[in-house]
Design a protein around this motif. Structure first.
Motif: not given
Length: 241
Positions: A38, A41-42, A92, A176, A180-182, A213, A219
């Motif tokens: 994550t 991704a951030i 995060e 986002f 969302d990412l998690q 994502l 990404y």
């Protein structure tokens, strides 16, 4: 003695660097996706300049971390100042606040944090029981119980909220968030362990979080790098997905 990571002398540097988006970053973790996925991704969707650093001598590195674990995030400002942050959740949330992934106001931040907490309980302590089991029969029993008691309710509750928000793949609004990412990564994990219990046909709102994502330009570019491909290959080798 105050650990270097928590020394109040760093406060001024932290406070100055926190809102700045032009820093470069190092994500220190082992050569798999794992808990650092994550964080990466951030940074990827935010267009940040970052690289992965895999500890060459883990025994030596371990003694220098606050709790003997990674990931560790290092941020280097444009003028060469450095800060380091330990623990996945702290990393995060620091990055999410920096890059605008915690909502537009206190209400949205609270909603996002609520769903982060819900997802973290599945991705962390619950699934840890499955991966820690060694006996095949016990592992199968634990897997079935986890799905019934934890994963299945999570799917239902999150699908409903996401549908109520328009099935646009976001927990709040149309942009986002850290939630969302998690969720995108937990969906991948659940599908990896239980198959198509989550799919576009069965759970379109949850599935949209994952595809959002994957469709993000930053990404998508990250997934095409040699670094990502190496992490992906090792993750599949170790845990199957």
């Amino acid at each position: 003695m105050v650990h270097a990571f928590f020394n109040p002398a760093q406060a001024a540097t932290f406070n100055k660097m926190a809102p700045c988006k032009g820093s470069t970053f190092e994500v220190h973790y082992f050569g798999i996706h794992g808990p650092a996925a994550t964080t990466r991704a951030i940074l990827a969707i935010s267009g940040a300049d970052f690289k992965n650093v895999v500890p060459e001598d883990w025994v030596a590195v371990k003694t220098k971390t606050p709790f003997g674990v990674v990931p560790i995030l290092k941020e280097i400002s444009v003028d060469g100042k450095e800060i380091q942050i330990a623990e996945t959740d702290a990393i995060e949330r620091y990055l999410a606040r920096k890059f605008g992934l915690l909502g537009r106001d206190t209400f949205e931040e609270t909603v996002i944090n609520t769903f982060i907490s819900s997802t973290s309980m599945i991705a962390g302590p619950v699934l840890a029981k499955y991966f820690a089991a060694q006996d095949p029969d016990s592992k199968a029993e634990i897997k079935a119980k986890i799905f019934k008691d934890s994963v299945q309710p999570w799917i239902a509750y999150h699908e409903q909220h996401l549908a109520d928000n328009g099935s646009n793949g976001h927990y709040v609004g149309t942009t986002f968030s850290l939630a969302d990412l998690q969720t995108a990564f937990l969906v991948k994990m659940v599908v990896g362990l239980w198959g198509d219990v989550i799919s576009e046909g069965k759970n379109p709102a949850l599935w949209k979080v994952k595809t959002n994502l994957e469709a993000n330009a930053g990404y998508a570019a990250w997934t095409q790098t040699d670094s990502f491909k190496a992490l992906d290959a090792m993750s599949k080798q170790l845990i199957g997905f």
